[in-house]
Design a protein around this motif. Structure first.
Motif, PDB file in Angstrom:
ATOM      1  N   ARG A  26      -2.457   1.556   5.165  1.00 40.37           N
ATOM      2  CA  ARG A  26      -3.293   2.170   4.124  1.00 40.37           C
ATOM      3  C   ARG A  26      -4.049   3.395   4.639  1.00 40.37           C
ATOM      4  O   ARG A  26      -4.174   4.385   3.948  1.00 40.37           O
ATOM      5  CB  ARG A  26      -4.285   1.152   3.588  1.00 40.37           C
ATOM      6  CG  ARG A  26      -3.644   0.060   2.755  1.00 40.37           C
ATOM      7  CD  ARG A  26      -4.690  -0.902   2.250  1.00 40.37           C
ATOM      8  NE  ARG A  26      -4.088  -1.981   1.485  1.00 40.37           N
ATOM      9  CZ  ARG A  26      -4.382  -3.250   1.636  1.00 40.37           C
ATOM     10  NH1 ARG A  26      -5.259  -3.623   2.536  1.00 40.37           N
ATOM     11  NH2 ARG A  26      -3.792  -4.179   0.901  1.00 40.37           N
ATOM     12  N   GLU A  33     -13.670  -0.905   1.034  1.00 38.57           N
ATOM     13  CA  GLU A  33     -14.075  -1.354   2.363  1.00 38.57           C
ATOM     14  C   GLU A  33     -15.221  -0.484   2.871  1.00 38.57           C
ATOM     15  O   GLU A  33     -15.285   0.721   2.597  1.00 38.57           O
ATOM     16  CB  GLU A  33     -12.891  -1.301   3.333  1.00 38.57           C
ATOM     17  CG  GLU A  33     -11.834  -2.347   3.059  1.00 38.57           C
ATOM     18  CD  GLU A  33     -10.857  -2.507   4.222  1.00 38.57           C
ATOM     19  OE1 GLU A  33     -11.326  -2.687   5.359  1.00 38.57           O
ATOM     20  OE2 GLU A  33      -9.647  -2.436   3.976  1.00 38.57           O
ATOM     21  N   LEU A  67     -14.648  -1.339   8.763  1.00 33.18           N
ATOM     22  CA  LEU A  67     -13.693  -0.565   9.572  1.00 33.18           C
ATOM     23  C   LEU A  67     -14.011  -0.683  11.055  1.00 33.18           C
ATOM     24  O   LEU A  67     -13.110  -0.729  11.888  1.00 33.18           O
ATOM     25  CB  LEU A  67     -13.713   0.903   9.146  1.00 33.18           C
ATOM     26  CG  LEU A  67     -13.252   1.205   7.713  1.00 33.18           C
ATOM     27  CD1 LEU A  67     -13.341   2.694   7.437  1.00 33.18           C
ATOM     28  CD2 LEU A  67     -11.835   0.716   7.481  1.00 33.18           C
ATOM     29  N   ASP A  72     -12.414  -3.564  12.766  1.00 36.01           N
ATOM     30  CA  ASP A  72     -10.958  -3.525  12.933  1.00 36.01           C
ATOM     31  C   ASP A  72     -10.652  -3.077  14.359  1.00 36.01           C
ATOM     32  O   ASP A  72     -10.684  -1.883  14.685  1.00 36.01           O
ATOM     33  CB  ASP A  72     -10.337  -2.567  11.918  1.00 36.01           C
ATOM     34  CG  ASP A  72      -8.817  -2.624  11.904  1.00 36.01           C
ATOM     35  OD1 ASP A  72      -8.224  -2.976  12.932  1.00 36.01           O
ATOM     36  OD2 ASP A  72      -8.227  -2.299  10.860  1.00 36.01           O
ATOM     37  N   TYR A  92       4.730  -0.977   6.613  1.00 39.48           N
ATOM     38  CA  TYR A  92       3.283  -1.173   6.758  1.00 39.48           C
ATOM     39  C   TYR A  92       2.510  -0.679   5.534  1.00 39.48           C
ATOM     40  O   TYR A  92       1.286  -0.602   5.570  1.00 39.48           O
ATOM     41  CB  TYR A  92       2.786  -0.418   7.992  1.00 39.48           C
ATOM     42  CG  TYR A  92       3.317  -0.941   9.297  1.00 39.48           C
ATOM     43  CD1 TYR A  92       2.657  -1.955   9.992  1.00 39.48           C
ATOM     44  CD2 TYR A  92       4.489  -0.434   9.844  1.00 39.48           C
ATOM     45  CE1 TYR A  92       3.144  -2.443  11.187  1.00 39.48           C
ATOM     46  CE2 TYR A  92       4.992  -0.921  11.041  1.00 39.48           C
ATOM     47  CZ  TYR A  92       4.316  -1.923  11.710  1.00 39.48           C
ATOM     48  OH  TYR A  92       4.819  -2.401  12.893  1.00 39.48           O
ATOM     49  N   GLY A 111      -2.736   6.390   7.485  1.00 38.05           N
ATOM     50  CA  GLY A 111      -2.014   5.137   7.652  1.00 38.05           C
ATOM     51  C   GLY A 111      -0.677   5.332   8.338  1.00 38.05           C
ATOM     52  O   GLY A 111      -0.159   6.449   8.448  1.00 38.05           O
ATOM     53  N   THR A 142      -4.086  -4.818  -3.071  1.00 38.14           N
ATOM     54  CA  THR A 142      -4.956  -3.653  -2.889  1.00 38.14           C
ATOM     55  C   THR A 142      -6.396  -3.967  -3.252  1.00 38.14           C
ATOM     56  O   THR A 142      -7.197  -3.074  -3.479  1.00 38.14           O
ATOM     57  CB  THR A 142      -4.465  -2.482  -3.762  1.00 38.14           C
ATOM     58  OG1 THR A 142      -4.406  -2.916  -5.124  1.00 38.14           O
ATOM     59  CG2 THR A 142      -3.091  -2.022  -3.325  1.00 38.14           C
ATOM     60  N   ASP A 185     -11.729  -6.136   0.519  1.00 37.61           N
ATOM     61  CA  ASP A 185     -11.851  -7.259   1.437  1.00 37.61           C
ATOM     62  C   ASP A 185     -12.799  -8.295   0.835  1.00 37.61           C
ATOM     63  O   ASP A 185     -13.938  -7.968   0.495  1.00 37.61           O
ATOM     64  CB  ASP A 185     -12.409  -6.754   2.774  1.00 37.61           C
ATOM     65  CG  ASP A 185     -12.483  -7.855   3.820  1.00 37.61           C
ATOM     66  OD1 ASP A 185     -12.144  -9.007   3.482  1.00 37.61           O
ATOM     67  OD2 ASP A 185     -12.875  -7.559   4.965  1.00 37.61           O
ATOM     68  N   ARG A 241      -8.639   2.893   2.447  1.00 39.04           N
ATOM     69  CA  ARG A 241      -9.430   1.666   2.624  1.00 39.04           C
ATOM     70  C   ARG A 241     -10.870   1.872   2.174  1.00 39.04           C
ATOM     71  O   ARG A 241     -11.494   0.978   1.595  1.00 39.04           O
ATOM     72  CB  ARG A 241      -9.366   1.210   4.077  1.00 39.04           C
ATOM     73  CG  ARG A 241      -7.986   0.738   4.498  1.00 39.04           C
ATOM     74  CD  ARG A 241      -7.900   0.450   5.990  1.00 39.04           C
ATOM     75  NE  ARG A 241      -8.712  -0.692   6.366  1.00 39.04           N
ATOM     76  CZ  ARG A 241      -8.809  -1.149   7.618  1.00 39.04           C
ATOM     77  NH1 ARG A 241      -8.123  -0.543   8.601  1.00 39.04           N
ATOM     78  NH2 ARG A 241      -9.562  -2.189   7.888  1.00 39.04           N
ATOM     79  N   THR A 254      -0.338  -2.932   4.329  1.00 41.10           N
ATOM     80  CA  THR A 254      -1.185  -3.529   5.356  1.00 41.10           C
ATOM     81  C   THR A 254      -2.350  -2.605   5.652  1.00 41.10           C
ATOM     82  O   THR A 254      -2.380  -1.440   5.232  1.00 41.10           O
ATOM     83  CB  THR A 254      -0.390  -3.779   6.638  1.00 41.10           C
ATOM     84  OG1 THR A 254       0.019  -2.513   7.193  1.00 41.10           O
ATOM     85  CG2 THR A 254       0.850  -4.610   6.357  1.00 41.10           C
ATOM     86  N   ALA A 255      -3.308  -3.109   6.410  1.00 44.51           N
ATOM     87  CA  ALA A 255      -4.454  -2.282   6.794  1.00 44.51           C
ATOM     88  C   ALA A 255      -4.002  -1.081   7.608  1.00 44.51           C
ATOM     89  O   ALA A 255      -4.510   0.030   7.444  1.00 44.51           O
ATOM     90  CB  ALA A 255      -5.455  -3.128   7.586  1.00 44.51           C
TER      91      ALA A 255
END
Length: 287
Positions: free
Chosen positions: A251, A261, A266, A269, A244, A238, A143, A146, A256, A247-248
């Protein structure tokens, strides 16, 4: 004087009493008795036929089961048991299971018999999984922010792309993200704020997602179709599947943003951008 020679009847080894008699005779015959006795050879053929189905059930050759039966028949337990065939059958079944587990675990049959070893699942290649290893393995559940979005790299970023550190700024950045990707501003704000209110009352993202998924009243007030509503929930909260969770995709935008982040991260992504932009409602009214 006439001498009479008495020939013993051959043992009926298909029955427990006959098997006991044969095993005792072979034991008393000493080393080499099993090798040279024709009845012993017939016994092994019979054992291969008897346990053939059991062996095939566990992916083994019938003669592997016969070999396991041979090992048991030479023991004292088989000779003195009330039901010799019952003892042999039970031992062969356990051996077949251990052989199958040993092949699956890539270990010896002796090790596969141990409960703390057999409790593991069969060995498998990473490529055999449909989903990438990082999506479900606990070792990859992190968690942390990034690494590419550290303070040093964000020194010269504009204010709109700064790292969020409060719930209010996370909400505003989430609204800005939806607006940038084609959602009408009033729909984006009303939708994000409604989801945040439900999240605060539910206490967890999973329970909030399930409650909002069935909230037709909110969808009607926003005047969005089911595709746009589902995309809004998945993007903000999410993916609901536990696989999941770390994972991104699992979340969600709100989490995020809260863990560090930035809005710019974002927007990089591709999956998230595609999800939001394709589901953007087409409103001709106010913007």
């Amino acid at each position: 004087m006439t001498t009479r020679t008495t020939f013993a009847e051959p043992e009926d080894f298909t029955r427990s009493e006959g098997l006991r008699a044969l095993l005792n005779r072979l034991y008393e015959g000493g080393p080499g008795a099993w090798q040279h006795d024709p009845v012993a050879a017939d016994l092994m053929v019979y054992a291969a036929e008897k346990y053939g189905a059991l062996a095939r059930k566990h992916g083994l050759d019938p003669w592997e089961a016969a070999s396991a039966a041979f090992d048991v028949m030479r023991t004292k337990a088989a000779r003195t048991a009330g039901d010799p065939w019952g003892v042999v059958t039970h031992a062969v079944r356990i051996t077949c299971i251990a052989e199958e587990r040993g092949q699956g675990l890539l270990c010896s049959t002796h090790q596969a018999r141990r409960p703390h070893i057999s409790a593991f699942h069969d060995a498998e290649r990473l490529s055999d999984r449909e989903n990438p290893l990082t999506d479900y393995h606990a070792a990859f559940h992190v968690t942390d922010p990034d690494p590419g979005e550290s303070d040093s790299t964000n020194t010269h970023e504009p204010a709109g792309a700064t790292v969020c550190c409060s719930a209010d700024s996370a909400v505003e950045d989430a609204i800005a993200l939806f607006t940038l990707l084609g959602w009408p501003a009033h729909v984006a704000r009303a939708g994000v704020e409604h989801v945040c209110q439900a999240l605060a009352g539910a206490g967890s993202r999973q329970s909030a997602y399930e409650a909002l998924r069935r909230d037709k009243h909110a969808r009607a007030l926003l005047d969005v179709n089911s595709t746009a509503w589902t995309a809004l929930l998945k993007a903000l909260l999410g993916h609901p599947s536990p696989a999941y969770a770390a994972t991104a995709a699992g979340r969600g935008i709100l989490l995020r943003l809260l863990i560090g982040e930035s809005l710019r991260a974002l927007l990089r992504d591709d999956d998230l951008v595609l999800l939001i932009s394709l589901a953007a409602p087409k409103h001709r009214g106010r913007s």
